[in-house]
Design a protein around this motif. Sequence first.
Motif, short mmCIF file in Angstrom:
data_model
loop_
_atom_site.label_atom_id
_atom_site.label_comp_id
_atom_site.label_asym_id
_atom_site.label_seq_id
_atom_site.Cartn_x
_atom_site.Cartn_y
_atom_site.Cartn_z
N UNK A 61 10.22 40.30 -4.95
CA UNK A 61 9.60 40.97 -4.50
C UNK A 61 11.14 42.42 -4.20
N UNK A 62 11.65 42.86 -6.11
CA UNK A 62 12.93 43.41 -5.99
C UNK A 62 12.45 44.66 -4.88
N UNK A 63 11.93 44.93 -4.87
CA UNK A 63 11.81 46.56 -4.27
C UNK A 63 12.32 46.21 -2.45
N UNK A 64 12.36 45.00 -1.91
CA UNK A 64 13.08 45.28 -1.09
C UNK A 64 13.34 44.41 -0.13
N UNK A 65 14.38 43.87 -1.71
CA UNK A 65 15.87 43.38 -1.65
C UNK A 65 15.87 42.10 -1.53
N UNK A 66 14.57 41.84 -1.76
CA UNK A 66 14.12 40.09 -2.02
C UNK A 66 15.45 39.84 -2.59
N UNK A 67 15.91 38.56 -1.63
CA UNK A 67 17.34 37.50 -1.97
C UNK A 67 17.14 35.90 -2.60
N UNK A 68 18.54 36.43 -3.62
CA UNK A 68 18.50 34.68 -4.18
C UNK A 68 18.53 33.87 -3.13
N UNK A 69 19.37 33.11 -4.22
CA UNK A 69 20.04 31.75 -3.62
C UNK A 69 21.34 31.80 -3.71
N UNK A 70 22.35 33.16 -4.01
CA UNK A 70 23.47 33.23 -3.48
C UNK A 70 23.17 33.91 -1.83
N UNK A 71 22.72 34.95 -1.68
CA UNK A 71 21.99 35.46 -0.97
C UNK A 71 21.39 34.88 0.28
N UNK A 72 21.19 33.99 -0.32
CA UNK A 72 20.59 33.11 1.03
C UNK A 72 21.59 33.17 1.70
N UNK A 73 22.87 31.58 0.98
CA UNK A 73 23.42 31.03 1.69
C UNK A 73 24.21 31.85 2.24
N UNK A 74 24.36 33.26 2.00
CA UNK A 74 25.43 34.15 2.56
C UNK A 74 24.80 34.76 3.68
N UNK A 75 23.48 34.72 3.78
CA UNK A 75 22.94 35.01 4.98
C UNK A 75 22.66 33.76 6.40
N UNK A 76 23.04 32.59 5.58
CA UNK A 76 23.04 31.40 6.45
C UNK A 76 24.34 30.88 6.92
N UNK A 77 25.42 31.77 5.89
CA UNK A 77 26.56 31.55 6.45
C UNK A 77 26.63 32.42 8.56
N UNK A 78 26.21 34.09 7.67
CA UNK A 78 25.62 35.07 8.98
C UNK A 78 25.10 34.22 10.70
N UNK A 79 24.05 33.33 10.04
CA UNK A 79 22.99 32.81 11.28
C UNK A 79 24.21 31.56 11.95
N UNK A 80 25.03 31.01 10.99
CA UNK A 80 25.27 29.87 11.27
C UNK A 80 26.75 30.39 12.73
N UNK A 81 27.16 32.17 11.41
CA UNK A 81 28.46 32.76 13.56
C UNK A 81 27.45 33.08 14.49
N UNK A 82 26.17 34.05 14.00
CA UNK A 82 25.44 33.89 15.29
C UNK A 82 25.27 33.04 16.06
N UNK A 83 24.62 31.52 15.62
CA UNK A 83 24.44 30.64 16.61
C UNK A 83 25.60 30.50 17.91
N UNK A 84 26.85 30.04 17.17
CA UNK A 84 28.05 30.30 17.55
C UNK A 84 27.29 31.04 19.33
#
Length: 581
Positions: A388-411
Motif C-alpha cells: 500500500x505505497x500510497x499510505x507509506x506502507x512499511x518494508x522490513x527495514x522500516x518495520x525493524x526501525x518501528x520496533x526500536x521505537x516501540x522498545x523505547x516507548x515500553x521503557x
Amino acid sequence: MENIDIAHMFRDIADLLEIQGANPFRIRAYRNAAQTVADHPGPIRKLVAQGADLTELPAIGKDTAGYIKELVTTGELRLFTELSEQVPASLIELMRLPGLGAKKANRLWKDLDVTTIDQLEIAAQGDAIAGLPGFGKKTQSKLLEAIERYRRHQNRFKVSDADQYVLPLLEYLRALPGVSKAEVAGSYRRRRETVGDVDILAIAEEPKPVMEGFTKYGDVGKVEKAGETRGTVLLKSGLQVDLRILPPQSYGAALVYFTGSKEHNVKLRMRAIDRGLRISEYGVFAEDEDDDPSDPWAGDFVAGWEEADVYEAVELPWIPPELRENRGEIAAAAENSLPDLITVDAIKGDLQMHSTWSDGKNTIEEMLEGCAARGYEYFAITDHSKALAMTGGLDAKALRKQWREIDELEQRHDEIRILRSMEVDILADGSLDLEDEMLDKLDLVLISIHSRFDLPLVKQTERIIKAIEHPAVNILGHPTGRQINRRDAMRFDLDAVMECAAEHKVALELNAHPNRLDLRDTHLMQARELGVRIVISTDAHRVAELDLMRYGVEQARRAWFENSDVINTLPHDEFIANFSK
C-alpha cells in the motif's frame, strides 16, 4: 450548524479547489481543518457562541476560523459560493463515486460537459467515456455499477452521521419548556448500519409550543407537516425527522411500536392476541366482544406507560432494541434466555490502528496514551505493509526501525502493553506482503485486502483461504472489504472462509469504523455458529477515532454477542494464549 456540516463544507471546498488544480498546500489546509472539526468532541457552534479563539484548535488558522464563524452564524459561506461559480458544485457528487477523483471529474466536465450523476450515466451508456484519456471501457463499466450503487444508497445515512444530527436535536427538544420525555425510535434506536428517516417520540403538557419549537429548530431545511401532535421536517442534510407528541400513558407502547422492527411487532401482537389482549401504539388493552374495532382506545387499558410494562403484559422481560429483528428474540425472552449483551467497557484492547509510520495522523505514543485513557490493557499498532505505497506502507527495514521505537516507548510506559503488529496486505495470489522471518517476530499478524476486489468468486475465495492458512496469521481484517454506501462486499464463499478460519484458529475482525461495520450482524451470527472467533477493532487513524469502538460493539449486540463471544474482552495473557496454534 453541527460539526459534520462544517467539516463537509471544508471538504467540499477542498474538492472544488482540487478540481481547479489549486495549490496542494491550500487544499490540504482545508482537509486538515475538516478533520479537526469532525474530531472535536463538542459542538463547534458552542465555541463560536462563547467567543472562543478557534485558532487554538489544531489546523485552524485565522481564515478558517473566520469561515467557521460565518457558517455558524449565517448557515452559508461566501467562499463556497464564489468557488461554485467557477467550478460546478455538482462535480463534488461525482467525486463520491469510487475511482473518480478530481482529475477525472475535471476531464468529464471540460471534455464532455458532464457535471451531474444523471449526465454521467447518459454519457457512459452512450459509450462516450471510454475514449477519454485515463478512462477506458473498464472504467466506464465500473462507473455505471457505481452509479447504480450510489442511487441505491443515496437516501440512507450511516448511523454515525445520523448521530451527529439526531443527538443535538434530541438535546434541543428535551430542553423545550413542558417536555418531560423525548426519545428516538425506529431503526436508529435498533442501531442499524444506515437509517432512512428518524422517529422521535415526546411527552409534553402542551403539544403546540413544542411542535412550533421543533419546526423552528435551526437545522430544519423544510417543514413537510406540522399538526398539533405530529410533525415532519427535512433537516438541511436531507434527513427526514418525524416527531410525535404522545399522552403519557401511551409513551411506552408507542416506543415499542415505532422502534420496531415490523416483524418483531407482528410476533408481539400475535402473542398478545393469544392472551386476549391487543397491542397498539396507544397501549395494551384487554379486548371485549362488544368493543368498537374502529376505536383505538376500546377495551380496558392494561399497560403502556413504560416499555417494560408492555412486554410484561404479555409475560416477557424487556427486550433490548438491538435484538428486535424477529430472529428468535421473543422465544428467547419467553424462555428467559436472552443474551447478556456485550458492552464497550468490556473491551480490553484495540487491535487495529495506524500511526504516523504509515497513514495515521498521530504518533505511536499518542495512540498509546489514547488507548490508556480509555482503560485498555493492551493495543496493537498495525501500520500498513509496503504494497500500500500510497499510505507509506512499511518494508522490513522500516518495520525493524518501528520496533526500536516501540522498545523505547515500553521503557517509559508500563501502564499498557504494546503488541507489535502490522496490517499485512493479502496479495492477488494469496501470498502475504511481508517476509516470513518478519511475520514470525510480530506479536499479532493482521491480514487484509486493499486491492483486486473484483477477482472472480472462486479466485477470491482461494486467495483469502491461502492467506488464512499461513501459520503466522492471527486475524483477518475487514473480511468482506465493503464500505457502507460506497463499495459492495467482495464476492467470495464466506462459508468456506469462515470454516477455514475456524480450523486454523484465525479470528475475524469486526471492523468498528462506521464506514465499514464489517462484518455484518448476520455474518457475525453465522461466524459464532461455525466456531469462528471474533475481535472488534476501530481501524483508527487518529486518537479521536478510538471512540468508534462503540459502533462495533453495537453491531455485535445486534448479533446477540455477549462479552465471551469477543476475544479482546480477555485480559492480555489470556488473549495471547487464544492465538497459540
